[in-house]
Design a protein around this motif. Structure first.
Motif, short mmCIF file in Angstrom:
data_model
loop_
_atom_site.label_atom_id
_atom_site.label_comp_id
_atom_site.label_asym_id
_atom_site.label_seq_id
_atom_site.Cartn_x
_atom_site.Cartn_y
_atom_site.Cartn_z
N THR A 26 5.46 -11.79 -21.38
CA THR A 26 5.99 -12.54 -20.23
C THR A 26 7.15 -11.82 -19.59
O THR A 26 7.27 -11.73 -18.36
N ARG A 27 8.05 -11.26 -20.42
CA ARG A 27 9.18 -10.52 -19.88
C ARG A 27 8.73 -9.28 -19.13
O ARG A 27 9.26 -8.96 -18.06
N LEU A 28 7.73 -8.58 -19.67
CA LEU A 28 7.22 -7.39 -18.98
C LEU A 28 6.60 -7.76 -17.64
O LEU A 28 6.80 -7.08 -16.63
N ARG A 29 5.85 -8.87 -17.62
CA ARG A 29 5.23 -9.31 -16.37
C ARG A 29 6.29 -9.69 -15.35
O ARG A 29 6.21 -9.32 -14.17
N ASN A 30 7.31 -10.43 -15.79
CA ASN A 30 8.37 -10.83 -14.87
C ASN A 30 9.14 -9.62 -14.34
O ASN A 30 9.50 -9.57 -13.15
N ASN A 31 9.38 -8.64 -15.21
CA ASN A 31 10.07 -7.42 -14.77
C ASN A 31 9.23 -6.66 -13.75
O ASN A 31 9.75 -6.11 -12.77
N PHE A 32 7.90 -6.62 -14.00
CA PHE A 32 7.02 -5.92 -13.07
C PHE A 32 7.00 -6.62 -11.72
O PHE A 32 7.09 -5.96 -10.66
N LEU A 33 6.92 -7.95 -11.72
CA LEU A 33 6.90 -8.69 -10.45
C LEU A 33 8.22 -8.53 -9.71
O LEU A 33 8.24 -8.39 -8.48
N THR A 34 9.34 -8.53 -10.44
CA THR A 34 10.63 -8.33 -9.80
C THR A 34 10.72 -6.93 -9.17
O THR A 34 11.19 -6.77 -8.05
N GLY A 35 10.25 -5.93 -9.92
CA GLY A 35 10.24 -4.58 -9.37
C GLY A 35 9.33 -4.46 -8.17
O GLY A 35 9.64 -3.73 -7.21
N LEU A 36 8.20 -5.18 -8.21
CA LEU A 36 7.26 -5.14 -7.07
C LEU A 36 7.90 -5.76 -5.84
O LEU A 36 7.76 -5.24 -4.71
N ILE A 37 8.64 -6.86 -6.01
CA ILE A 37 9.30 -7.51 -4.89
C ILE A 37 10.35 -6.60 -4.28
O ILE A 37 10.58 -6.59 -3.07
N ILE A 38 11.01 -5.79 -5.13
CA ILE A 38 12.04 -4.89 -4.63
C ILE A 38 11.43 -3.66 -3.96
O ILE A 38 11.87 -3.24 -2.88
N CYS A 39 10.41 -3.08 -4.60
CA CYS A 39 9.88 -1.79 -4.13
C CYS A 39 8.90 -1.93 -2.97
O CYS A 39 8.87 -1.07 -2.09
N ALA A 40 8.08 -2.98 -2.98
CA ALA A 40 7.02 -3.10 -1.97
C ALA A 40 7.58 -3.16 -0.55
O ALA A 40 7.12 -2.41 0.32
N PRO A 41 8.57 -4.02 -0.25
CA PRO A 41 9.10 -4.02 1.13
C PRO A 41 9.70 -2.68 1.54
O PRO A 41 9.55 -2.26 2.68
N ILE A 42 10.39 -2.01 0.60
CA ILE A 42 10.98 -0.71 0.92
C ILE A 42 9.89 0.31 1.22
O ILE A 42 9.96 1.05 2.21
N ALA A 43 8.85 0.34 0.38
CA ALA A 43 7.77 1.30 0.57
C ALA A 43 7.02 1.04 1.87
O ALA A 43 6.70 1.97 2.62
N ILE A 44 6.74 -0.23 2.18
CA ILE A 44 6.02 -0.57 3.40
C ILE A 44 6.86 -0.22 4.63
O ILE A 44 6.35 0.31 5.62
N THR A 45 8.17 -0.49 4.56
CA THR A 45 9.05 -0.17 5.69
C THR A 45 9.09 1.34 5.94
O THR A 45 9.01 1.80 7.09
N ILE A 46 9.22 2.11 4.86
CA ILE A 46 9.25 3.57 5.00
C ILE A 46 7.93 4.08 5.56
O ILE A 46 7.90 4.94 6.45
N TRP A 47 6.81 3.53 5.06
CA TRP A 47 5.50 3.98 5.53
C TRP A 47 5.30 3.65 7.00
O TRP A 47 4.82 4.50 7.77
#
Length: 232
Positions: free
Chosen positions: A13-34
């Motif tokens: 559960t902790r790994l999943r939550n960490n992954f989702l938190t990282g996805l929320i942080i990285c996805a908008p940045i990556a999409i904006t840059i792209w």
């Protein structure tokens, strides 16, 4: 072995939550840059072919300069806007428009496009600066709309025969609000909201997941009671 299961589930559960938190942080940045990078390359591909080689720094360098074409386009558009404000520039623009107005198909496209840009970019325009709700597609079901302007011309005359003021609104779909429906509704049927158009777009794109913060009068009074303003 059964004693180890809760620890394993907790770790998963902790790994999943960490992954989702990282996805929320990285996805908008990556999409904006792209999106930014794609737009810069698109602008360069349109402008660079028209730049003479002696003025293109890439002719003297061994590498490409991303955004150079976009920069040139911004400078040229700004220069044209500056020239269009003086007497000579206005004369040239008027002469060019007179030529376009003589072309049967081109004049329709030009007039419509110019009117849209003048309406949207006008500094004092109130178009799409308000967000509201209308009952759609059936009573009791509400849809988010962007207020365009008051109904004018024949539409105002035809729909306002009973004295009811009509308002033009834009109903955008979710999650891509780039297309939609132009609707004319009675002003009394439109519920204006306090949220900004930017917050309304976020609400649409997120399918209701990103809801703008809203404070009622009671909430503001409670916050003032807890944190009274400092005396000057």
């Amino acid at each position: 072995m059964n004693d180890d299961n809760p620890d394993r589930l907790s770790l998963a559960t902790r790994l999943r939550n960490n992954f989702l938190t990282g996805l929320i942080i990285c996805a908008p940045i990556a999409i904006t840059i792209w999106l930014t990078w794609t737009f810069i390359h698109w602008a360069d591909s349109w402008v660079k072919p028209y730049i003479p080689n002696r003025y293109n720094p890439e002719s003297y360098l061994q590498f490409a300069i991303p955004g150079f074409g976009l920069l040139i386009a911004l400078v040229v558009i700004t220069l044209i806007g500056f020239l269009g404000k003086n007497l000579i520039g206005r004369s040239i623009v008027s002469y060019s428009e007179s030529i376009l107005h003589r072309m049967p198909l081109v004049r329709t496209v030009y007039k419509s496009t110019k009117q849209i840009f003048e309406t949207v970019l006008k500094e004092q325009s109130s178009s799409f600066k308000k967000v509201g709700l209308i009952e759609f597609p059936s009573p009791g079901t509400w849809a988010l709309v962007f207020v365009s302007t008051d109904a004018k011309g024949e539409i105002a005359a035809r729909l306002g025969e009973d004295g009811e003021e009509m308002v033009a609104v834009f109903l955008a779909p979710t999650p891509v609000p780039t297309a939609g429906f132009l609707m004319f509704v009675p002003r009394s049927k439109l519920k204006l909201l306090d949220m900004s158009p930017e917050e309304g777009v976020k609400l649409l794109i997120s399918a209701g997941l990103v809801t703008p913060e809203y404070k009622t009068a009671a909430t503001e009074e409670a916050e003032k009671a807890v944190n009274p303003p400092a005396e000057t």
